[in-house]
Design a protein around this motif. Structure first.
Motif, PDB file in Angstrom:
ATOM      1  N   LEU A  87       0.828  -1.210   0.000  1.00  0.00           N
ATOM      2  CA  LEU A  87       0.000   0.000   0.000  1.00  0.00           C
ATOM      3  C   LEU A  87       0.861   1.259   0.000  1.00  0.00           C
ATOM      4  O   LEU A  87       0.523   2.258  -0.647  1.00  0.00           O
ATOM      5  CB  LEU A  87      -0.942  -0.014   1.203  1.00  0.00           C
ATOM      6  CG  LEU A  87      -2.094  -1.012   1.130  1.00  0.00           C
ATOM      7  CD1 LEU A  87      -2.777  -1.147   2.482  1.00  0.00           C
ATOM      8  CD2 LEU A  87      -3.098  -0.603   0.067  1.00  0.00           C
ATOM      9  N   ALA A  88       1.975   1.226   0.730  1.00  0.00           N
ATOM     10  CA  ALA A  88       2.873   2.389   0.766  1.00  0.00           C
ATOM     11  C   ALA A  88       3.454   2.675  -0.610  1.00  0.00           C
ATOM     12  O   ALA A  88       3.522   3.839  -1.029  1.00  0.00           O
ATOM     13  CB  ALA A  88       3.993   2.157   1.780  1.00  0.00           C
ATOM     14  N   ASN A  89       3.849   1.636  -1.321  1.00  0.00           N
ATOM     15  CA  ASN A  89       4.377   1.830  -2.672  1.00  0.00           C
ATOM     16  C   ASN A  89       3.304   2.401  -3.596  1.00  0.00           C
ATOM     17  O   ASN A  89       3.577   3.304  -4.394  1.00  0.00           O
ATOM     18  CB  ASN A  89       4.921   0.512  -3.230  1.00  0.00           C
ATOM     19  CG  ASN A  89       6.189   0.084  -2.525  1.00  0.00           C
ATOM     20  OD1 ASN A  89       6.936   0.909  -1.997  1.00  0.00           O
ATOM     21  ND2 ASN A  89       6.444  -1.213  -2.493  1.00  0.00           N
ATOM     22  N   ALA A  90       2.079   1.892  -3.480  1.00  0.00           N
ATOM     23  CA  ALA A  90       0.977   2.408  -4.306  1.00  0.00           C
ATOM     24  C   ALA A  90       0.664   3.858  -3.949  1.00  0.00           C
ATOM     25  O   ALA A  90       0.417   4.687  -4.836  1.00  0.00           O
ATOM     26  CB  ALA A  90      -0.261   1.529  -4.134  1.00  0.00           C
ATOM     27  N   THR A  91       0.691   4.179  -2.668  1.00  0.00           N
ATOM     28  CA  THR A  91       0.427   5.555  -2.233  1.00  0.00           C
ATOM     29  C   THR A  91       1.461   6.507  -2.812  1.00  0.00           C
ATOM     30  O   THR A  91       1.124   7.605  -3.277  1.00  0.00           O
ATOM     31  CB  THR A  91       0.436   5.651  -0.692  1.00  0.00           C
ATOM     32  OG1 THR A  91      -0.569   4.775  -0.177  1.00  0.00           O
ATOM     33  CG2 THR A  91       0.168   7.061  -0.217  1.00  0.00           C
ATOM     34  N   PHE A  92       2.708   6.097  -2.814  1.00  0.00           N
ATOM     35  CA  PHE A  92       3.772   6.942  -3.349  1.00  0.00           C
ATOM     36  C   PHE A  92       3.565   7.189  -4.842  1.00  0.00           C
ATOM     37  O   PHE A  92       3.689   8.322  -5.318  1.00  0.00           O
ATOM     38  CB  PHE A  92       5.141   6.306  -3.075  1.00  0.00           C
ATOM     39  CG  PHE A  92       6.287   7.166  -3.482  1.00  0.00           C
ATOM     40  CD1 PHE A  92       6.541   8.362  -2.825  1.00  0.00           C
ATOM     41  CD2 PHE A  92       7.105   6.797  -4.526  1.00  0.00           C
ATOM     42  CE1 PHE A  92       7.597   9.172  -3.200  1.00  0.00           C
ATOM     43  CE2 PHE A  92       8.166   7.597  -4.912  1.00  0.00           C
ATOM     44  CZ  PHE A  92       8.418   8.786  -4.250  1.00  0.00           C
ATOM     45  N   VAL A  93       3.204   6.153  -5.580  1.00  0.00           N
ATOM     46  CA  VAL A  93       2.952   6.309  -7.022  1.00  0.00           C
ATOM     47  C   VAL A  93       1.754   7.229  -7.248  1.00  0.00           C
ATOM     48  O   VAL A  93       1.784   8.114  -8.116  1.00  0.00           O
ATOM     49  CB  VAL A  93       2.742   4.931  -7.695  1.00  0.00           C
ATOM     50  CG1 VAL A  93       2.238   5.088  -9.114  1.00  0.00           C
ATOM     51  CG2 VAL A  93       4.033   4.131  -7.663  1.00  0.00           C
ATOM     52  N   LEU A  94       0.698   7.040  -6.471  1.00  0.00           N
ATOM     53  CA  LEU A  94      -0.481   7.904  -6.593  1.00  0.00           C
ATOM     54  C   LEU A  94      -0.130   9.360  -6.294  1.00  0.00           C
ATOM     55  O   LEU A  94      -0.635  10.277  -6.954  1.00  0.00           O
ATOM     56  CB  LEU A  94      -1.589   7.424  -5.664  1.00  0.00           C
ATOM     57  CG  LEU A  94      -2.288   6.136  -6.081  1.00  0.00           C
ATOM     58  CD1 LEU A  94      -3.150   5.602  -4.940  1.00  0.00           C
ATOM     59  CD2 LEU A  94      -3.119   6.352  -7.335  1.00  0.00           C
ATOM     60  N   ALA A  95       0.733   9.584  -5.316  1.00  0.00           N
ATOM     61  CA  ALA A  95       1.149  10.947  -4.987  1.00  0.00           C
ATOM     62  C   ALA A  95       1.933  11.574  -6.139  1.00  0.00           C
ATOM     63  O   ALA A  95       1.786  12.770  -6.412  1.00  0.00           O
ATOM     64  CB  ALA A  95       1.973  10.956  -3.702  1.00  0.00           C
ATOM     65  N   ILE A 148      -7.009   8.400   0.423  1.00  0.00           N
ATOM     66  CA  ILE A 148      -7.600   7.113   0.815  1.00  0.00           C
ATOM     67  C   ILE A 148      -6.520   6.044   0.935  1.00  0.00           C
ATOM     68  O   ILE A 148      -6.472   5.294   1.906  1.00  0.00           O
ATOM     69  CB  ILE A 148      -8.709   6.694  -0.176  1.00  0.00           C
ATOM     70  CG1 ILE A 148      -9.908   7.635  -0.040  1.00  0.00           C
ATOM     71  CG2 ILE A 148      -9.114   5.238   0.036  1.00  0.00           C
ATOM     72  CD1 ILE A 148     -10.930   7.500  -1.150  1.00  0.00           C
ATOM     73  N   TRP A 149      -5.621   5.993  -0.052  1.00  0.00           N
ATOM     74  CA  TRP A 149      -4.545   4.988   0.002  1.00  0.00           C
ATOM     75  C   TRP A 149      -3.601   5.256   1.156  1.00  0.00           C
ATOM     76  O   TRP A 149      -3.114   4.325   1.786  1.00  0.00           O
ATOM     77  CB  TRP A 149      -3.811   4.920  -1.335  1.00  0.00           C
ATOM     78  CG  TRP A 149      -4.126   3.668  -2.068  1.00  0.00           C
ATOM     79  CD1 TRP A 149      -3.311   2.592  -2.245  1.00  0.00           C
ATOM     80  CD2 TRP A 149      -5.371   3.325  -2.683  1.00  0.00           C
ATOM     81  NE1 TRP A 149      -3.969   1.616  -2.937  1.00  0.00           N
ATOM     82  CE2 TRP A 149      -5.243   2.039  -3.235  1.00  0.00           C
ATOM     83  CE3 TRP A 149      -6.596   3.974  -2.847  1.00  0.00           C
ATOM     84  CZ2 TRP A 149      -6.263   1.393  -3.911  1.00  0.00           C
ATOM     85  CZ3 TRP A 149      -7.611   3.345  -3.520  1.00  0.00           C
ATOM     86  CH2 TRP A 149      -7.439   2.069  -4.036  1.00  0.00           C
ATOM     87  N   LEU A 150      -3.351   6.513   1.447  1.00  0.00           N
ATOM     88  CA  LEU A 150      -2.494   6.844   2.586  1.00  0.00           C
ATOM     89  C   LEU A 150      -3.125   6.350   3.893  1.00  0.00           C
ATOM     90  O   LEU A 150      -2.443   5.753   4.729  1.00  0.00           O
ATOM     91  CB  LEU A 150      -2.253   8.354   2.663  1.00  0.00           C
ATOM     92  CG  LEU A 150      -1.431   8.817   3.861  1.00  0.00           C
ATOM     93  CD1 LEU A 150       0.021   8.383   3.711  1.00  0.00           C
ATOM     94  CD2 LEU A 150      -1.536  10.316   4.019  1.00  0.00           C
ATOM     95  N   LEU A 151      -4.409   6.568   4.040  1.00  0.00           N
ATOM     96  CA  LEU A 151      -5.090   6.112   5.251  1.00  0.00           C
ATOM     97  C   LEU A 151      -5.115   4.588   5.327  1.00  0.00           C
ATOM     98  O   LEU A 151      -4.929   4.015   6.413  1.00  0.00           O
ATOM     99  CB  LEU A 151      -6.508   6.688   5.308  1.00  0.00           C
ATOM    100  CG  LEU A 151      -6.567   8.211   5.427  1.00  0.00           C
ATOM    101  CD1 LEU A 151      -8.014   8.695   5.339  1.00  0.00           C
ATOM    102  CD2 LEU A 151      -5.896   8.708   6.689  1.00  0.00           C
ATOM    103  N   ARG A 152      -5.327   3.930   4.192  1.00  0.00           N
ATOM    104  CA  ARG A 152      -5.277   2.461   4.168  1.00  0.00           C
ATOM    105  C   ARG A 152      -3.879   1.971   4.540  1.00  0.00           C
ATOM    106  O   ARG A 152      -3.725   0.989   5.270  1.00  0.00           O
ATOM    107  CB  ARG A 152      -5.657   1.940   2.785  1.00  0.00           C
ATOM    108  CG  ARG A 152      -7.119   2.154   2.437  1.00  0.00           C
ATOM    109  CD  ARG A 152      -7.440   1.636   1.057  1.00  0.00           C
ATOM    110  NE  ARG A 152      -7.318   0.173   1.056  1.00  0.00           N
ATOM    111  CZ  ARG A 152      -7.027  -0.556  -0.003  1.00  0.00           C
ATOM    112  NH1 ARG A 152      -6.818   0.023  -1.169  1.00  0.00           N
ATOM    113  NH2 ARG A 152      -6.952  -1.851   0.068  1.00  0.00           N
ATOM    114  N   THR A 153      -2.856   2.673   4.028  1.00  0.00           N
ATOM    115  CA  THR A 153      -1.472   2.303   4.325  1.00  0.00           C
ATOM    116  C   THR A 153      -1.194   2.427   5.817  1.00  0.00           C
ATOM    117  O   THR A 153      -0.626   1.527   6.437  1.00  0.00           O
ATOM    118  CB  THR A 153      -0.495   3.205   3.538  1.00  0.00           C
ATOM    119  OG1 THR A 153      -0.764   3.068   2.141  1.00  0.00           O
ATOM    120  CG2 THR A 153       0.943   2.850   3.823  1.00  0.00           C
ATOM    121  N   GLY A 154      -1.600   3.558   6.381  1.00  0.00           N
ATOM    122  CA  GLY A 154      -1.390   3.766   7.809  1.00  0.00           C
ATOM    123  C   GLY A 154      -2.123   2.747   8.659  1.00  0.00           C
ATOM    124  O   GLY A 154      -1.592   2.243   9.651  1.00  0.00           O
TER     125      GLY A 154
END
Length: 165
Positions: A87-95, A148-154
């Motif tokens: 999820l962290a990797n996906a969040t970074f790409v989304l950012a 949303i992905w950041l919150l899921r990651t956390g």
């Protein structure tokens, strides 16, 4: 072994320190992106401040991601963190996508403003800026999805860290 910046900061593991700023600031920036999608005149007033802000958020997410990698390599983690890492990797790409869209929108707004100044008052078109509107809506969507992905990651990280039993 000498601890790097992603391992420790002033004797404290970097990851717990690095995650808090994005967890607070990304949702706030997402709300601002939504407001800017609705109020193009406000967006034009801030100019390059919005892309600069998202760039800082991407940098913060990079530090959080890299410090998490360092914690994993140092075996300073608890529980199964594979889902958290994905999820962290996906969040970074989304950012990064959010950043690219924010830059594109700022460029579009700047180009539109200079084009409007170049035209005489009689020749200014009263048609809506459909490209600017589409870019601002897509940018706001990217901001919300990143949040949303950041919150899921956390959440996945806290579940893996504070697993009981």
């Amino acid at each position: 072994m000498t601890a790097g910046v992603f391992d420790e900061f002033l004797g404290v593991p970097t990851h717990p320190l690095a995650i808090h700023a994005p967890l607070v600031l990304v949702p706030i920036a997402s709300i601002v992106a939504i407001v800017f999608a609705v109020r193009a005149d406000w967006r034009r007033r801030v100019g390059w401040f919005a892309p600069a802000t998202v760039l800082v958020l991407v940098a913060m997410l990079f530090v959080a991601k890299e410090s998490g990698e360092a914690a994993k390599e140092a075996e300073n983690v608890f529980g199964d963190i594979d889902r958290h890492q994905e999820l962290a990797n996906a969040t970074f790409v989304l950012a990064i996508v959010w950043l690219a869209l924010t830059v594109a929108l700022a460029v579009w707004d700047r180009w539109g403003a200079s084009r409007a100044r170049a035209l005489s008052a009689d020749a200014v078109s009263s048609s809506p800026d459909r490209i600017g509107l589409a870019l601002s809506v897509v940018t706001a969507i990217a901001a919300v999805v990143t949040t949303i992905w950041l919150l899921r990651t956390g959440h996945a990280g806290s579940e893996s860290r504070w697993v009981i039993g």
